[in-house]
Scaffold this active site. Structure first.
Site, PDB file in Angstrom:
ATOM      1  N   TYR A 149      78.594 -24.204-100.326  1.00  0.00           N
ATOM      2  CA  TYR A 149      79.743 -25.132-100.219  1.00  0.00           C
ATOM      3  C   TYR A 149      79.848 -26.078-101.402  1.00  0.00           C
ATOM      4  O   TYR A 149      80.701 -26.937-101.429  1.00  0.00           O
ATOM      5  CB  TYR A 149      79.705 -25.912 -98.894  1.00  0.00           C
ATOM      6  CG  TYR A 149      78.409 -26.647 -98.605  1.00  0.00           C
ATOM      7  CD1 TYR A 149      78.087 -27.827 -99.260  1.00  0.00           C
ATOM      8  CD2 TYR A 149      77.514 -26.157 -97.653  1.00  0.00           C
ATOM      9  CE1 TYR A 149      76.914 -28.498 -98.985  1.00  0.00           C
ATOM     10  CE2 TYR A 149      76.338 -26.819 -97.366  1.00  0.00           C
ATOM     11  CZ  TYR A 149      76.037 -27.989 -98.039  1.00  0.00           C
ATOM     12  OH  TYR A 149      74.868 -28.643 -97.767  1.00  0.00           O
ATOM     13  N   LYS A 150      78.935 -25.930-102.386  1.00  0.00           N
ATOM     14  CA  LYS A 150      79.005 -26.788-103.573  1.00  0.00           C
ATOM     15  C   LYS A 150      79.829 -26.074-104.637  1.00  0.00           C
ATOM     16  O   LYS A 150      81.034 -25.931-104.495  1.00  0.00           O
ATOM     17  CB  LYS A 150      77.589 -27.139-104.024  1.00  0.00           C
ATOM     18  CG  LYS A 150      76.885 -28.009-102.975  1.00  0.00           C
ATOM     19  CD  LYS A 150      75.421 -28.248-103.231  1.00  0.00           C
ATOM     20  CE  LYS A 150      74.853 -29.170-102.143  1.00  0.00           C
ATOM     21  NZ  LYS A 150      73.395 -29.189-102.128  1.00  0.00           N
ATOM     22  N   ARG A 180      76.717 -40.358-109.088  1.00  0.00           N
ATOM     23  CA  ARG A 180      76.633 -38.972-109.531  1.00  0.00           C
ATOM     24  C   ARG A 180      78.032 -38.464-109.833  1.00  0.00           C
ATOM     25  O   ARG A 180      78.905 -38.489-108.973  1.00  0.00           O
ATOM     26  CB  ARG A 180      75.956 -38.141-108.433  1.00  0.00           C
ATOM     27  CG  ARG A 180      75.281 -36.900-108.947  1.00  0.00           C
ATOM     28  CD  ARG A 180      74.500 -36.219-107.865  1.00  0.00           C
ATOM     29  NE  ARG A 180      75.358 -35.855-106.736  1.00  0.00           N
ATOM     30  CZ  ARG A 180      74.974 -35.038-105.753  1.00  0.00           C
ATOM     31  NH1 ARG A 180      73.762 -34.523-105.750  1.00  0.00           N
ATOM     32  NH2 ARG A 180      75.782 -34.745-104.764  1.00  0.00           N
ATOM     33  N   ASP A 194      65.152 -23.437-105.168  1.00  0.00           N
ATOM     34  CA  ASP A 194      66.398 -23.825-104.516  1.00  0.00           C
ATOM     35  C   ASP A 194      67.489 -23.866-105.591  1.00  0.00           C
ATOM     36  O   ASP A 194      67.382 -24.626-106.551  1.00  0.00           O
ATOM     37  CB  ASP A 194      66.233 -25.199-103.845  1.00  0.00           C
ATOM     38  CG  ASP A 194      67.417 -25.548-102.958  1.00  0.00           C
ATOM     39  OD1 ASP A 194      68.558 -25.218-103.339  1.00  0.00           O
ATOM     40  OD2 ASP A 194      67.204 -26.144-101.886  1.00  0.00           O
ATOM     41  N   PHE A 202      65.201 -32.811-103.066  1.00  0.00           N
ATOM     42  CA  PHE A 202      66.176 -33.139-102.016  1.00  0.00           C
ATOM     43  C   PHE A 202      65.441 -33.350-100.681  1.00  0.00           C
ATOM     44  O   PHE A 202      64.485 -32.629-100.371  1.00  0.00           O
ATOM     45  CB  PHE A 202      67.158 -31.966-101.924  1.00  0.00           C
ATOM     46  CG  PHE A 202      68.373 -32.229-101.093  1.00  0.00           C
ATOM     47  CD1 PHE A 202      69.446 -32.940-101.617  1.00  0.00           C
ATOM     48  CD2 PHE A 202      68.468 -31.757 -99.794  1.00  0.00           C
ATOM     49  CE1 PHE A 202      70.583 -33.164-100.855  1.00  0.00           C
ATOM     50  CE2 PHE A 202      69.592 -31.983 -99.018  1.00  0.00           C
ATOM     51  CZ  PHE A 202      70.661 -32.689 -99.556  1.00  0.00           C
TER      52      PHE A 202
HETATM   53  C1  LIG Z   1      72.795 -29.482-100.880  1.00  0.00           C
HETATM   54  C2  LIG Z   1      71.356 -29.161-100.777  1.00  0.00           C
HETATM   55  C3  LIG Z   1      70.804 -28.754 -99.562  1.00  0.00           C
HETATM   56  C4  LIG Z   1      71.667 -28.716 -98.322  1.00  0.00           C
HETATM   57  O1  LIG Z   1      71.053 -28.194 -97.219  1.00  0.00           O
HETATM   58  P1  LIG Z   1      71.919 -27.919 -95.903  1.00  0.00           P
HETATM   59  O2  LIG Z   1      71.002 -27.280 -94.983  1.00  0.00           O
HETATM   60  O3  LIG Z   1      73.093 -27.068 -96.310  1.00  0.00           O
HETATM   61  O4  LIG Z   1      72.444 -29.234 -95.413  1.00  0.00           O
HETATM   62  C5  LIG Z   1      69.454 -28.431 -99.545  1.00  0.00           C
HETATM   63  N1  LIG Z   1      68.693 -28.502-100.668  1.00  0.00           N
HETATM   64  C6  LIG Z   1      69.207 -28.897-101.855  1.00  0.00           C
HETATM   65  C7  LIG Z   1      68.333 -28.963-103.058  1.00  0.00           C
HETATM   66  C8  LIG Z   1      70.543 -29.241-101.945  1.00  0.00           C
HETATM   67  O5  LIG Z   1      71.070 -29.636-103.102  1.00  0.00           O
END
Ligand SMILES: *Cc1c(COP(=O)(O)O)cnc(C)c1O
Length: 410
Positions: free
Chosen positions: A231-232, A380, A206, A129
């Site tokens: 939030y997911k 997705r 992560d 990401f």
């Molecule tokens: C959704 C996600 C994030 C989101 O980071 P934020 O700081 O909440 O915007 C980070 N890393 C991964 C792998 C994600 O899937």
């Protein structure tokens, strides 16, 4: 090969009828029943109880209790952390809720660099990401380190042997996503963590796309550090604070990279010099986001009430159903699978690839089917197990088939 029936709507109805988690949809707000929402892995749906919880926190705790409410609010980051710990195979006291995933990556990567001072390399995946890569890049730059980027297979993900090949005694830490955000591939957490430990490096995972959708066993895998989103699949609400995990025996050893007053040993001593709190609290920074935490508490308990094994079983079944429907309806129309074929090798989302993916996403939106476009050619399909039905998946496949038919002019 067995001949697949063209129409799987009866099959979807049968699977929904047998689904032990079907009732969980009632826990959530379905404002427009015509909408098929397959983006719960980006922003989980709103739990009904969140409305009451927020109202209580605002009117009761804040409105009436005023500053006295900090007596219990102050415990929320660790209390909610303990509830998340139970979902990811961690012990109470090893998880805290604070900041964003991005900030937590910065904090823990910084601590890992400090704990392995003298080592000059970081190992990461080129397809991770963006925020994970950006933070590592910046920390590598300011600390005079280099990143060894692994170019894994974009569909099946980075393998343990590829990580092993990138490791030597110069590596400070390995940071990877447990479930890849694009393909949904699940990486080999136990083997990769063991490989990192073999050369004295730390392993940071992560869990943004795994927490609340599948079992994670941080303790058994002996993971050092982890971060993740709420939030997911945890349905904590837009911008809800993230969590971080530090294995208990490392907590005293790791120096917080953001030495904020809320992470200090004695918050109200207002001491001249910073001294970190003894346990996980040292990884807090500033004043917790109380209103957001009130919503995270509800989302986390919904996942705990349904149970991770049941959630995973449904996630696997939804994914298998989508892949069958894809083979029957979409593969013949040029849509390719961008995720591992085996359901146990994927999280709860599946990527479908098509050269006109962006156009297709728009066409789906016009048919009230909400999915995610991921540059350059991926659609997705996020099947958050608590809120997605098999009928939803079938409707999305039908809509995509029809949109492709339109696009070809028939
Ligand atoms: C959704 C996600 C994030 C989101 O980071 P934020 O700081 O909440 O915007 C980070 N890393 C991964 C792998 C994600 O899937």
């Amino acid at each position: 090969m067995e001949l697949l029936p063209e129409d799987l709507s009866d099959e979807a109805a049968r699977l929904d009828g047998e689904d032990p988690l079907a009732h969980c949809r009632d826990w959530f707000v379905f404002d427009d029943p015509a909408v098929v929402y397959l983006d719960g892995n980006s922003l989980g749906r709103l739990p009904r109880r969140t409305l009451a919880a927020l109202n209580d926190t605002v009117t009761g705790d804040w409105g009436r209790g005023l500053i006295h409410s900090w007596e219990h609010w102050m415990h929320w980051p660790t209390e909610v952390g303990d509830r998340i710990a139970a979902l990811i195979g961690a012990a109470p006291g090893d998880v805290v809720v604070s900041d964003s995933t991005t900030v937590n990556l910065f904090k823990l990567m910084g601590s890992a660099i400090e704990a392995r001072r003298g080592r000059s390399a970081i190992v990461m995946s080129r397809t991770d990401f963006p925020t994970n890569r950006y933070i590592a890049d910046e920390l590598a730059y300011v600390n005079g380190m280099t990143i060894r980027w692994i170019d894994g297979d974009p569909v099946t993900g980075v393998r343990a042997d590829e990580v092993l090949a990138a490791l030597d005694a110069d590596v400070a830490f390995v940071a990877l996503s447990h479930v890849e955000y694009r393909s949904g591939a699940i990486l080999e957490m136990a083997a990769i963590t063991a490989a990192a430990h073999g050369i004295g490096a730390l392993a940071l995972w992560d869990l943004s796309h795994s927490v609340g959708s599948l079992g994670v066993d941080l303790a058994t895998c002996n993971v050092d550090l982890a971060v993740g989103c709420t939030y997911k699949y945890l349905n904590g609400g837009p911008g809800a604070p993230a969590f971080l995990y530090v294995r208990s025996d490392l907590q005293a050893e790791l120096e917080p990279s953001i030495p904020g007053w809320i992470g200090a040993a004695d918050i109200f001593a207002m001491a001249a010099d910073y001294e970190p709190a003894p346990g996980i609290r040292r990884f807090l920074t500033g004043t917790p986001s109380v209103l957001a935490l009130a919503a995270v508490r509800v989302g986390v308990s919904a996942v705990a009430d349904a149970g991770v094994p049941a959630i995973r079983a449904k996630g696997v079944a939804l994914g298998e159903f989508l892949v069958r429907a894809h083979e029957a309806q979409l593969a013949p129309r040029g849509v390719m699978l961008g995720s591992p074929e085996s359901s146990v090798a994927r999280g709860s989302h599946v990527s479908l690839r098509h050269p006109r993916a962006l156009e297709l996403c728009d066409a789906l939106r016009q048919r009230s089917v909400i999915v995610d476009f991921r540059n350059p050619d991926s659609i997705r399909i996020g099947m958050s197990p608590l809120t997605t039905s098999f009928a939803d998946v079938w409707r999305a496949v039908e809509a995509m088939r029809d949109a492709l038919g339109d696009a070809r002019g028939n």
